[in-house]
Design a protein around this motif. Structure first.
Motif, mmCIF file in Angstrom:
data_model
loop_
_atom_site.group_PDB
_atom_site.id
_atom_site.type_symbol
_atom_site.label_atom_id
_atom_site.label_comp_id
_atom_site.label_asym_id
_atom_site.label_seq_id
_atom_site.Cartn_x
_atom_site.Cartn_y
_atom_site.Cartn_z
ATOM 1 N N TYR A 52 0.820 -1.159 -0.183
ATOM 2 C CA TYR A 52 0.001 0.103 -0.102
ATOM 3 C C TYR A 52 0.837 1.388 0.034
ATOM 4 N N GLY A 53 1.935 1.065 -0.028
ATOM 5 C CA GLY A 53 2.957 2.401 -0.192
ATOM 6 C C GLY A 53 2.695 3.499 -1.205
ATOM 7 N N TRP A 54 2.662 2.920 -2.324
ATOM 8 C CA TRP A 54 2.304 4.012 -3.402
ATOM 9 C C TRP A 54 1.008 4.712 -3.257
ATOM 10 N N TRP A 55 0.136 3.922 -2.770
ATOM 11 C CA TRP A 55 -1.466 4.409 -2.676
ATOM 12 C C TRP A 55 -1.240 5.647 -1.419
ATOM 13 N N ILE A 56 -0.499 5.026 -0.195
ATOM 14 C CA ILE A 56 -0.351 6.215 0.982
ATOM 15 C C ILE A 56 0.432 7.424 0.132
ATOM 16 N N LEU A 57 1.587 7.123 -0.572
ATOM 17 C CA LEU A 57 2.217 8.472 -0.968
ATOM 18 C C LEU A 57 1.235 8.957 -2.086
ATOM 19 N N GLY A 58 0.593 8.419 -2.836
ATOM 20 C CA GLY A 58 -0.235 9.174 -3.727
ATOM 21 C C GLY A 58 -1.433 10.018 -2.945
ATOM 22 N N LEU A 59 -2.073 9.580 -1.900
ATOM 23 C CA LEU A 59 -2.771 10.147 -1.350
ATOM 24 C C LEU A 59 -2.331 11.362 -0.435
ATOM 25 N N LEU A 60 -1.101 11.164 -0.110
ATOM 26 C CA LEU A 60 -0.246 12.218 0.669
ATOM 27 C C LEU A 60 -0.124 13.229 -0.255
ATOM 28 N N LEU A 61 0.341 12.984 -1.448
ATOM 29 C CA LEU A 61 0.919 13.974 -2.330
ATOM 30 C C LEU A 61 -0.627 14.966 -2.692
ATOM 31 N N LEU A 62 -1.737 14.140 -2.968
ATOM 32 C CA LEU A 62 -2.684 14.780 -3.391
ATOM 33 C C LEU A 62 -3.405 15.611 -2.153
ATOM 34 N N GLY A 63 -3.331 15.243 -1.055
ATOM 35 C CA GLY A 63 -3.402 16.053 0.014
ATOM 36 C C GLY A 63 -2.525 17.217 0.220
ATOM 37 N N LEU A 64 -1.297 17.106 -0.182
ATOM 38 C CA LEU A 64 -0.549 18.351 -0.129
ATOM 39 C C LEU A 64 -0.921 19.324 -1.356
ATOM 40 N N GLU A 65 -1.597 18.935 -2.414
ATOM 41 C CA GLU A 65 -2.054 19.340 -3.532
ATOM 42 C C GLU A 65 -3.129 20.474 -2.845
ATOM 43 N N LEU A 66 -3.835 19.901 -2.194
ATOM 44 C CA LEU A 66 -5.018 20.663 -1.541
ATOM 45 C C LEU A 66 -4.721 21.744 -0.692
ATOM 46 N N LEU A 67 -3.603 21.490 -0.057
ATOM 47 C CA LEU A 67 -3.113 22.396 1.168
ATOM 48 C C LEU A 67 -2.354 23.828 0.405
ATOM 49 N N LEU A 68 -1.401 23.206 -0.443
ATOM 50 C CA LEU A 68 -0.546 24.287 -1.121
ATOM 51 C C LEU A 68 -0.905 24.889 -2.565
ATOM 52 N N PRO A 69 -0.609 25.990 -2.760
ATOM 53 C CA PRO A 69 -1.043 26.595 -3.981
ATOM 54 C C PRO A 69 -0.468 26.069 -5.321
ATOM 55 N N GLY A 70 -0.872 26.144 -6.432
ATOM 56 C CA GLY A 70 -0.223 25.702 -7.644
ATOM 57 C C GLY A 70 -0.920 24.277 -7.938
ATOM 58 N N VAL A 71 -0.173 23.972 -9.193
ATOM 59 C CA VAL A 71 -0.448 22.474 -9.370
ATOM 60 C C VAL A 71 0.952 21.753 -9.742
ATOM 61 N N TYR A 72 1.490 21.262 -8.296
ATOM 62 C CA TYR A 72 2.794 20.779 -8.314
ATOM 63 C C TYR A 72 2.456 19.065 -8.114
ATOM 64 N N PHE A 73 1.786 18.905 -7.086
ATOM 65 C CA PHE A 73 1.977 17.601 -6.407
ATOM 66 C C PHE A 73 0.717 16.667 -7.182
ATOM 67 N N LEU A 74 -0.068 17.141 -7.915
ATOM 68 C CA LEU A 74 -1.006 16.408 -8.570
ATOM 69 C C LEU A 74 -0.603 15.409 -9.486
ATOM 70 N N PHE A 75 0.218 15.950 -10.372
ATOM 71 C CA PHE A 75 0.536 14.737 -11.065
ATOM 72 C C PHE A 75 1.599 13.586 -10.645
ATOM 73 N N PHE A 76 2.442 14.067 -9.641
ATOM 74 C CA PHE A 76 3.080 12.901 -8.727
ATOM 75 C C PHE A 76 1.950 12.174 -8.173
ATOM 76 N N GLY A 77 1.101 12.666 -7.674
ATOM 77 C CA GLY A 77 0.221 11.822 -6.984
ATOM 78 C C GLY A 77 -0.858 10.984 -7.726
ATOM 79 N N ILE A 78 -0.925 11.501 -8.921
ATOM 80 C CA ILE A 78 -1.752 10.451 -10.079
ATOM 81 C C ILE A 78 -0.701 9.241 -10.375
ATOM 82 N N GLY A 79 0.468 9.821 -10.749
ATOM 83 C CA GLY A 79 1.551 8.728 -10.647
ATOM 84 C C GLY A 79 1.701 7.752 -9.739
ATOM 85 N N ALA A 80 1.750 8.033 -8.424
ATOM 86 C CA ALA A 80 1.901 7.175 -7.544
ATOM 87 C C ALA A 80 0.613 6.127 -7.344
ATOM 88 N N LEU A 81 -0.537 6.906 -7.402
ATOM 89 C CA LEU A 81 -1.846 6.118 -7.367
ATOM 90 C C LEU A 81 -1.736 5.100 -8.352
#
Length: 161
Positions: free
Chosen positions: A19-48
Motif C-alpha cells: 500500500y505504500g504507493w497508494w499512501i504516497l499518492g494520497l499524501l501528495l494529493l493532500g499536499l496539492e489541496l493544502l499548497l497553491p499551484g499544481v505541483y503535487f497533482l501529477f506525482f500523486g496521480i503517478g503514485a496512485l
C-alpha cells in the motif's frame, strides 16, 4: 529474543510494499489541496497508478515501480501542462480589486455638479466621487482615469485635444 520485532518489521514491510504507493499518492494529493499551484497533482496521480499496478502485479520489483512512477508522472505533467495551457482567462474578470480601472472610457451623467474640482456621478448601482473641471449637474462626462476610488473625468461634449 528478537523474533517478535523481526515479525513486526516484516509485517510493516509487507504493508508498505502493498500500500505504500497508494499512501504516497494520497499524501501528495493532500499536499496539492493544502499548497497553491499544481505541483503535487501529477506525482500523486503517478503514485496512485503505480500503486494499482503494484497491487495487480506484485512480482514487479521496486526498480520497475520507481521507473514506472517517473514515466507516469512525467506523462501526467505533460498532459496537464497541455490542458492548462489551452485554458484562456478573460481579461476583465481577473481585475476584481481594480473596479475603477474597468470604468475608464465609459461616459456617465453627473448627479452632483463638479465644484472646485470635486463632484459625484452615478454609474449603474453605485455612486462615485469624481475629479475634473467644474461642470453643472446633468453634464455628460467621460471617465479618463482613476486614483483609488476617485474617478478622473472630462466633459464628454469637449473634443479630445
Amino acid at each position: 529474543m528478537f523474533l517478535p520485532l523481526a515479525s513486526a518489521a516484516d509485517t510493516m514491510a509487507d504493508f508498505v510494499a502493498s500500500y505504500g504507493w497508494w499512501i504516497l499518492g494520497l499524501l501528495l494529493l493532500g499536499l496539492e489541496l493544502l499548497l497553491p499551484g499544481v505541483y503535487f497533482l501529477f506525482f500523486g496521480i503517478g503514485a496512485l497508478l503505480i500503486g494499482t499496478n503494484a497491487f495487480l502485479f506484485p512480482s514487479l520489483g521496486w526498480q520497475s515501480e520507481l521507473l514506472g512512477f517517473i514515466v507516469v508522472s512525467v506523462l501526467a505533467a505533460l498532459v496537464g501542462h497541455r490542458w492548462y495551457g489551452q485554458r484562456s482567462e478573460s481579461s476583465g474578470a481577473g481585475q476584481i480589486n481594480k473596479r475603477t480601472d474597468r470604468l475608464i472610457g465609459r461616459t456617465a451623467t453627473l448627479s452632483e455638479a463638479i465644484v472646485n474640482g470635486r463632484g459625484r456621478v452615478s454609474i449603474e448601482d453605485g455612486w462615485w466621487s469624481v475629479a475634473g473641471p467644474d461642470l453643472p449637474a446633468g453634464a455628460r462626462v467621460e471617465i479618463v482615469g482613476a486614483r483609488g476610488s476617485v474617478l478622473d473625468v472630462r466633459s464628454a461634449d469637449q473634443p479630445v485635444s
